[in-house]
Design an enzyme around this catalytic site. Structure first.
Site, PDB file in Angstrom:
ATOM      1  N   LYS A 131       0.870  -1.181   0.000  1.00 25.31           N
ATOM      2  CA  LYS A 131       0.000   0.000   0.000  1.00 25.31           C
ATOM      3  C   LYS A 131       0.903   1.226   0.000  1.00 25.31           C
ATOM      4  O   LYS A 131       1.296   1.746   1.036  1.00 25.31           O
ATOM      5  CB  LYS A 131      -0.874  -0.031   1.241  1.00 25.31           C
ATOM      6  CG  LYS A 131      -2.211   0.657   1.131  1.00 25.31           C
ATOM      7  CD  LYS A 131      -2.194   2.129   0.840  1.00 25.31           C
ATOM      8  CE  LYS A 131      -1.799   3.044   1.936  1.00 25.31           C
ATOM      9  NZ  LYS A 131      -1.663   4.443   1.452  1.00 25.31           N
TER      10      LYS A 131
ATOM     11  N   CYS B 146      13.474  11.050   6.570  1.00 22.23           N
ATOM     12  CA  CYS B 146      13.495  10.622   7.977  1.00 22.23           C
ATOM     13  C   CYS B 146      14.910  10.682   8.529  1.00 22.23           C
ATOM     14  O   CYS B 146      15.121  10.902   9.711  1.00 22.23           O
ATOM     15  CB  CYS B 146      12.960   9.202   8.077  1.00 22.23           C
ATOM     16  SG  CYS B 146      13.866   8.055   7.031  1.00 22.23           S
TER      17      CYS B 146
ATOM     18  N   GLU C 182       9.739  16.799  14.314  1.00 25.23           N
ATOM     19  CA  GLU C 182      10.186  16.570  12.937  1.00 25.23           C
ATOM     20  C   GLU C 182       9.458  17.547  12.023  1.00 25.23           C
ATOM     21  O   GLU C 182       8.232  17.551  11.959  1.00 25.23           O
ATOM     22  CB  GLU C 182       9.866  15.129  12.532  1.00 25.23           C
ATOM     23  CG  GLU C 182      10.398  14.776  11.167  1.00 25.23           C
ATOM     24  CD  GLU C 182      10.014  13.357  10.749  1.00 25.23           C
ATOM     25  OE1 GLU C 182       8.823  13.005  10.847  1.00 25.23           O
ATOM     26  OE2 GLU C 182      10.905  12.611  10.318  1.00 25.23           O
TER      27      GLU C 182
ATOM     28  N   GLU D 270       8.975   1.898  10.860  1.00 24.74           N
ATOM     29  CA  GLU D 270      10.085   2.821  10.563  1.00 24.74           C
ATOM     30  C   GLU D 270       9.498   4.222  10.581  1.00 24.74           C
ATOM     31  O   GLU D 270       8.779   4.605   9.658  1.00 24.74           O
ATOM     32  CB  GLU D 270      10.661   2.523   9.176  1.00 24.74           C
ATOM     33  CG  GLU D 270      11.299   1.159   9.040  1.00 24.74           C
ATOM     34  CD  GLU D 270      12.606   1.042   9.800  1.00 24.74           C
ATOM     35  OE1 GLU D 270      13.140   2.073  10.265  1.00 24.74           O
ATOM     36  OE2 GLU D 270      13.088  -0.085   9.941  1.00 24.74           O
TER      37      GLU D 270
END
Ligand code: NAD
Length: 471
Positions: free
Chosen positions: A169, A278, A378, A244
């Site tokens: 997906k 990331c 972030e 992750e």
């Protein structure tokens, strides 16, 4: 205009049962370049059923059969690097240089998985006990938009090496990249149902994968918030999960660092994938004694990090993926200013002449304290925070004072010392002197950056379940 109305199920492109149509917008100029019909739960269930049927056979394959499939996938993806690069640049504004590099990495990950599979003992025995590592079953592989084709390669490679079949997906923002990638998969002529791909919304198709009892494992790459909800919801069917998630990675400049190398490295690491990575090292920790020198070096080096047209091979920073992401980055820049950080370069608004797309100004803040919002959350944009430290101990304390623990970076000329510092950082990967990669080394996070690891034998083991037979 390009229209995509099919998904990939049981070895064929099949018309979508889902009816929702979404525009794909080129972030460089806001022009609609494609329309994609999104999958619904029904499409997801068909894909899961196909993967389940295929697992009955594929789950029993030997190493060599899986290795052969990995080699075919490597060949098929390698043959389309140019196309994959072009579509990444157009669809999410990844710079040409980064997009090529990441797609080459995607192709090579299949060979890395083949090598890891060769080295991983799937049977161990002692006395009258034999332990075999068995594929866990159908794997749901959920990926983000920010380097979509790479994540598809990485997740499929480990799943196939382990003997799992997959329902993938990808992010709905990556439909065009996914289409080109699927043409590679089709070309590789895999056993039917081994790899199924349904592009749809996370709360529709992703949620079905997480809920469905025929899916044994979820491997997810994306945000912390969604990762937490997946971990919670997957418990109902006792799924195995690999997560992750995000990062706020520190980059420690030791006081003996060579700034001629360390500052360009710091900007490469901080502005990686236009900051939408990331792994980006977004907290630059600098010894107080060298702060002025570092500021001057950053200002001088910024000229080598031009923002603009991502098709230009010299461009270092492209647009943000969507208007929403543009606004998110703006709000963090505003927040940084409000909380008392000082803009060294960049700032709010569009760079001059780039108002047509979702471009932001690559921004470096100084006078940042580690408890400011811009140092804790972030941002996922080209915003670097410079934080001063007193001594080595203080640098390690600041580096570890975060909820995240995905990547970290250390720069210094005394390697023994750099290694000593690296060994005290709570992060899944610590790179010394630059942005480095090794596709056999585990990647994944400590703390809120995730659960489990990908790449190499570590990545394959995440799709395996040990069974001990005792006589
Ligand atoms: P996201 O969490 O919004 O979405 C990631 C994927 O999850 C997408 O495919 C999305 O459709 C799907 N999803 C959304 N809701 C879901 C649900 N309820 N159930 C199942 N699936 C669902 O993240 P994003 O904006 O696409 O990507 C950016 C994030 O990804 C950043 O936080 C970044 O740090 C993270 N990321 C992590 C890594 C890593 O290796 N650790 C790599 C790249 C990106």
């Amino acid at each position: 205009m390009n229209t995509i109305t099919t998904h990939y199920i049981d070895g064929a492109f099949v018309e979508s049962h889902g009816r929702e149509v979404m525009d794909i917008v080129n972030p460089t100029n806001r022009i609609v370049i494609a329309q994609v019909t999104l999958a619904d739960e029904d499409d997801a269930r068909h894909a899961i059923a196909a993967a389940k049927r295929a697992f009955a056979t594929f789950g029993r394959t030997k190493k060599e059969e899986r290795a052969e499939i990995l080699r075919r996938l490597h060949q098929a993806v390698s043959a389309r690097i140019d196309d994959l690069t072009d579509v990444m640049v157009e669809e999410y504004g990844g710079t040409a240089a980064f997009s090529r590099l990441i797609n080459e990495g995607g192709a090579s990950v299949f060979l890395a998985a083949e090598k890891a599979l060769k080295e991983l003992p799937l049977t161990r025995s002692w006395g009258k006990t034999t332990v075999t590592l068995e594929p866990v079953g159908v794997a749901g592989l959920i990926s983000p938009w920010n380097a979509n084709a790479f994540f598809l390669c990485m997740k499929l490679a480990s799943a196939v090496a382990a003997g799992c079949t997959a329902v993938m997906k990808p992010s709905e923002l990556s439909a065009l990249q996914t289409r080109v990638w699927l043409e590679c998969v089709h070309e590789a002529k895999l056993p039917k149902g081994l790899c199924n791909v349904v592009t749809g919304r996370g709360d529709v198709v992703g949620a079905e994968l997480v809920r469905n009892p025929d899916v044994a494992k979820i491997s997810f790459t994306g945000s912390v918030a969604i990762g937490k909800s997946i971990m919670r919801d997957a418990a109902a069917t006792m799924k195995r999960v690999t997560l992750e998630l995000g990062g706020k990675s520190p980059n420690i400049l030791l006081d003996d660092a060579d700034l001629k190398k360390a500052i360009p490295d710091a900007l490469v690491i901080g502005f990686l994938n236009s900051g939408q990575a990331c792994a980006a090292g977004t907290r630059l920790l600098v010894p107080k004694s060298r702060l002025d020198e570092v500021k001057r070096a950053i200002i001088e080096t910024m000229g080598s990090f031009p923002v603009g047209d991502p098709t230009d091979p010299k461009t270092a920073v492209g647009p943000m993926v969507t208007q929403k992401q543009y606004e998110r980055v703006q709000s963090y820049i505003r927040k940084g200013i409000e909380e008392g950080a000082e803009v060294l370069v960049g700032g709010e608004g569009h760079p001059k002449g780039l108002e047509a797309g979702y471009f932001v100004k690559p921004t470096v803040f100084v006078n940042v304290k580690n408890d400011m919002t811009i140092a804790r959350e972030e941002i996922f944009g080209p915003v670097l925070s410079v934080i001063a430290y007193e001594n080595e101990e203080d640098a390690i304390r600041i580096a570890n004072d975060t909820n995240f623990g995905l990547y970290a970076f250390v720069s210094g000329t005394d390697l023994q010392r750099a290694r000593r510092v690296a060994s005290q950082i709570l992060a899944g990967r610590v790179a010394i002197n630059g942005m480095l990669d090794d596709q056999q080394a585990p990647v994944g996070g400590f703390k809120h950056s995730g659960v489990g690891r990908e790449f190499g034998t570590f990545g394959i083991e995440a799709f395996l379940e040990p069974r001990a037979i005792l006589e």
